[in-house]
Design an enzyme around this catalytic site. Structure first.
Site, mmCIF file in Angstrom:
data_model
loop_
_atom_site.group_PDB
_atom_site.id
_atom_site.type_symbol
_atom_site.label_atom_id
_atom_site.label_comp_id
_atom_site.label_asym_id
_atom_site.label_seq_id
_atom_site.Cartn_x
_atom_site.Cartn_y
_atom_site.Cartn_z
ATOM 1 N N ASN A 21 58.368 54.418 32.263
ATOM 2 C CA ASN A 21 59.324 53.401 31.786
ATOM 3 C C ASN A 21 59.666 53.637 30.316
ATOM 4 O O ASN A 21 60.824 53.481 29.912
ATOM 5 C CB ASN A 21 58.771 51.993 32.005
ATOM 6 C CG ASN A 21 58.925 51.552 33.444
ATOM 7 O OD1 ASN A 21 60.028 51.208 33.871
ATOM 8 N ND2 ASN A 21 57.852 51.607 34.225
ATOM 9 N N ARG A 72 38.251 40.851 23.302
ATOM 10 C CA ARG A 72 39.706 40.870 23.494
ATOM 11 C C ARG A 72 40.439 40.347 22.250
ATOM 12 O O ARG A 72 41.485 40.862 21.864
ATOM 13 C CB ARG A 72 40.027 39.980 24.713
ATOM 14 C CG ARG A 72 41.340 40.263 25.368
ATOM 15 C CD ARG A 72 41.513 39.393 26.597
ATOM 16 N NE ARG A 72 40.739 39.819 27.747
ATOM 17 C CZ ARG A 72 41.039 40.851 28.530
ATOM 18 N NH1 ARG A 72 42.091 41.590 28.279
ATOM 19 N NH2 ARG A 72 40.282 41.145 29.565
ATOM 20 N N ARG A 98 46.534 45.683 29.773
ATOM 21 C CA ARG A 98 45.558 44.776 29.176
ATOM 22 C C ARG A 98 46.107 43.361 29.264
ATOM 23 O O ARG A 98 47.297 43.134 29.010
ATOM 24 C CB ARG A 98 45.348 45.098 27.682
ATOM 25 C CG ARG A 98 44.839 46.474 27.398
ATOM 26 C CD ARG A 98 43.393 46.674 27.749
ATOM 27 N NE ARG A 98 42.509 45.728 27.097
ATOM 28 C CZ ARG A 98 41.252 45.495 27.496
ATOM 29 N NH1 ARG A 98 40.756 46.125 28.541
ATOM 30 N NH2 ARG A 98 40.502 44.623 26.862
ATOM 31 N N LEU A 100 46.683 39.996 27.603
ATOM 32 C CA LEU A 100 46.804 39.658 26.183
ATOM 33 C C LEU A 100 46.359 38.212 25.933
ATOM 34 O O LEU A 100 46.550 37.334 26.785
ATOM 35 C CB LEU A 100 48.260 39.841 25.751
ATOM 36 C CG LEU A 100 48.725 41.303 25.807
ATOM 37 C CD1 LEU A 100 50.247 41.397 25.831
ATOM 38 C CD2 LEU A 100 48.150 42.091 24.631
ATOM 39 N N ASN A 114 58.101 42.356 29.429
ATOM 40 C CA ASN A 114 57.244 43.132 30.326
ATOM 41 C C ASN A 114 58.031 43.475 31.582
ATOM 42 O O ASN A 114 58.990 42.773 31.932
ATOM 43 C CB ASN A 114 56.019 42.282 30.708
ATOM 44 C CG ASN A 114 55.047 43.033 31.599
ATOM 45 O OD1 ASN A 114 54.760 44.211 31.385
ATOM 46 N ND2 ASN A 114 54.551 42.358 32.627
ATOM 47 N N HIS A 116 57.359 44.000 35.703
ATOM 48 C CA HIS A 116 56.348 43.745 36.729
ATOM 49 C C HIS A 116 56.902 44.209 38.080
ATOM 50 O O HIS A 116 58.055 43.907 38.416
ATOM 51 C CB HIS A 116 56.026 42.242 36.779
ATOM 52 C CG HIS A 116 54.979 41.928 37.794
ATOM 53 N ND1 HIS A 116 53.648 42.217 37.584
ATOM 54 C CD2 HIS A 116 55.067 41.396 39.036
ATOM 55 C CE1 HIS A 116 52.959 41.869 38.662
ATOM 56 N NE2 HIS A 116 53.795 41.363 39.555
ATOM 57 N N SER A 143 60.799 43.097 38.284
ATOM 58 C CA SER A 143 61.346 42.053 37.409
ATOM 59 C C SER A 143 61.028 42.400 35.964
ATOM 60 O O SER A 143 59.912 42.836 35.653
ATOM 61 C CB SER A 143 60.685 40.696 37.702
ATOM 62 O OG SER A 143 60.760 40.352 39.060
ATOM 63 N N GLU A 150 50.936 32.388 30.461
ATOM 64 C CA GLU A 150 50.535 32.458 31.877
ATOM 65 C C GLU A 150 50.957 33.813 32.454
ATOM 66 O O GLU A 150 52.125 34.220 32.310
ATOM 67 C CB GLU A 150 51.197 31.322 32.661
ATOM 68 C CG GLU A 150 50.564 31.117 34.019
ATOM 69 C CD GLU A 150 51.324 30.080 34.855
ATOM 70 O OE1 GLU A 150 51.275 30.186 36.078
ATOM 71 O OE2 GLU A 150 51.966 29.193 34.257
ATOM 72 N N LEU A 151 50.042 34.503 33.123
ATOM 73 C CA LEU A 151 50.275 35.877 33.586
ATOM 74 C C LEU A 151 51.497 35.988 34.500
ATOM 75 O O LEU A 151 51.596 35.277 35.506
ATOM 76 C CB LEU A 151 49.020 36.378 34.321
ATOM 77 C CG LEU A 151 49.034 37.852 34.721
ATOM 78 C CD1 LEU A 151 48.981 38.760 33.504
ATOM 79 C CD2 LEU A 151 47.898 38.163 35.685
ATOM 80 N N ASP A 152 52.416 36.876 34.148
ATOM 81 C CA ASP A 152 53.602 37.192 34.959
ATOM 82 C C ASP A 152 54.457 35.959 35.287
ATOM 83 O O ASP A 152 55.115 35.908 36.339
ATOM 84 C CB ASP A 152 53.198 37.894 36.276
ATOM 85 C CG ASP A 152 52.449 39.193 36.038
ATOM 86 O OD1 ASP A 152 52.747 39.857 35.030
ATOM 87 O OD2 ASP A 152 51.576 39.537 36.841
ATOM 88 N N GLN A 178 59.609 52.176 41.473
ATOM 89 C CA GLN A 178 59.604 52.822 40.145
ATOM 90 C C GLN A 178 60.986 53.346 39.777
ATOM 91 O O GLN A 178 61.410 53.242 38.627
ATOM 92 C CB GLN A 178 58.562 53.937 40.099
ATOM 93 C CG GLN A 178 57.200 53.402 39.625
ATOM 94 C CD GLN A 178 56.616 54.202 38.465
ATOM 95 O OE1 GLN A 178 56.765 55.412 38.398
ATOM 96 N NE2 GLN A 178 55.959 53.521 37.541
HETATM 97 C C1 GRF Z 1 54.981 50.246 36.289
HETATM 98 O O1 GRF Z 1 54.960 50.385 37.666
HETATM 99 C C2 GRF Z 1 55.156 48.814 35.896
HETATM 100 O O2 GRF Z 1 55.774 48.042 36.858
HETATM 101 C C3 GRF Z 1 53.756 48.314 35.691
HETATM 102 O O3 GRF Z 1 53.041 49.439 35.228
HETATM 103 C C4 GRF Z 1 53.676 50.633 35.663
HETATM 104 C C5 GRF Z 1 53.854 51.503 34.474
HETATM 105 O O4 GRF Z 1 54.261 52.805 34.783
HETATM 106 N N1 GRF Z 1 53.760 47.194 34.779
HETATM 107 P P1 GRF Z 1 54.663 53.799 33.619
HETATM 108 O O5 GRF Z 1 53.465 53.951 32.692
HETATM 109 O O6 GRF Z 1 55.856 53.258 32.914
HETATM 110 O O7 GRF Z 1 54.956 55.092 34.316
#
Ligand code: GRF
Length: 221
Positions: A21, A72, A98, A100, A114, A116, A143, A150-152, A178
């Site tokens: 990414n 942490r 991680r 956070l 982020n 997800h 997304s 709160e997570l995600d 991906q």
């Molecule tokens: C991705 O699949 C993303 O959705 C998740 O972690 C993965 C990261 O992949 N949060 P990369 O390191 O960008 O290849």
């Protein structure tokens, strides 16, 4: 002055792994479709492949190994300080594995995003591909969202969807998702960098108007 001729905004990207990414965002910046400059890539893992990707594009990197911290909180304080040296307008979590602390997340509210691998609010947490197949879903996806404690659960900016095939495996679905991620994330980061996106309370605004709970449908981005 148009947004595309404005000064590029400064971004810091946090990674833990392969950095595909991150690569997609670097490529979009180099292609001129995101008006930004990556000031630093930070990894909590010394051997993250994403570090090489950044270096090969002349982007500075820093390793902050979480195993060297007592807890942490101390790790997050170190990461926060390392980020703030660059005064970034946006902090991008790109496979940063991680959880956070609330203090970190609250410090960066409205400038922390982020990606997800699910169609939030479905399948927060891990193993999203296997869980979507197991549940008999017809579609799955990814997304991009603002990060809140709160997570995600932060406001969704955009999503991209793909059909789940009858013979789908978690691996084949992960590969499809991906591919979508690599278009969705640059598209959402681009909107932010143009100044089109904001977080107000727990709602994402696009040009001042609230986005729906599932954000923009950017499947064709
Ligand atoms: C991705 O699949 C993303 O959705 C998740 O972690 C993965 C990261 O992949 N949060 P990369 O390191 O960008 O290849």
């Amino acid at each position: 002055m148009t947004s595309s001729s404005a000064t590029p905004i400064s971004i810091v990207v946090l990674i833990s792994g392969s950095g595909t990414n991150l690569q997609a965002i670097i490529d979009a910046i180099e292609a001129g479709s995101i008006n930004a400059h990556i000031a630093m890539v930070i990894s909590n893992r010394p051997n993250a492949k994403g570090l090489e990707r950044a270096s090969s594009h002349g982007i500075p990197t820093q390793i902050i190994d979480h195993t060297h911290f007592a807890d942490r909180e101390q790790f997050d304080v170190a990461v926060q300080s390392a980020i703030e040296v660059h005064h970034p307008r946006l902090v991008v979590l790109a496979g940063f594995m991680r959880i956070l602390t609330d203090a970190f997340v609250n410090h960066f509210t409205g400038r922390l995003v982020n990606i997800h691998p699910s169609l939030l609010p479905k399948y927060k947490g891990l193993n999203t591909h296997a869980r979507a197949i197991e549940a008999g879903e017809a579609e799955h996806g990814c997304s991009v969202h603002f990060v809140t404690p709160e997570l995600d659960a932060g406001a969704v900016i955009g999503q991209a969807r793909v059909a789940i095939a009858a013979d789908e495996t978690p691996e084949s679905l992960a590969a499809k998702v991906q591919k979508l991620e690599h278009k969705l994330y640059p598209a959402c980061v681009g909107l932010f960098c143009n100044g089109d996106l904001q977080l107000q309370g727990d709602v994402a605004l696009l040009n001042g108007k609230p986005l729906p709970a599932t954000g923009l449908d950017l499947t064709e981005a």
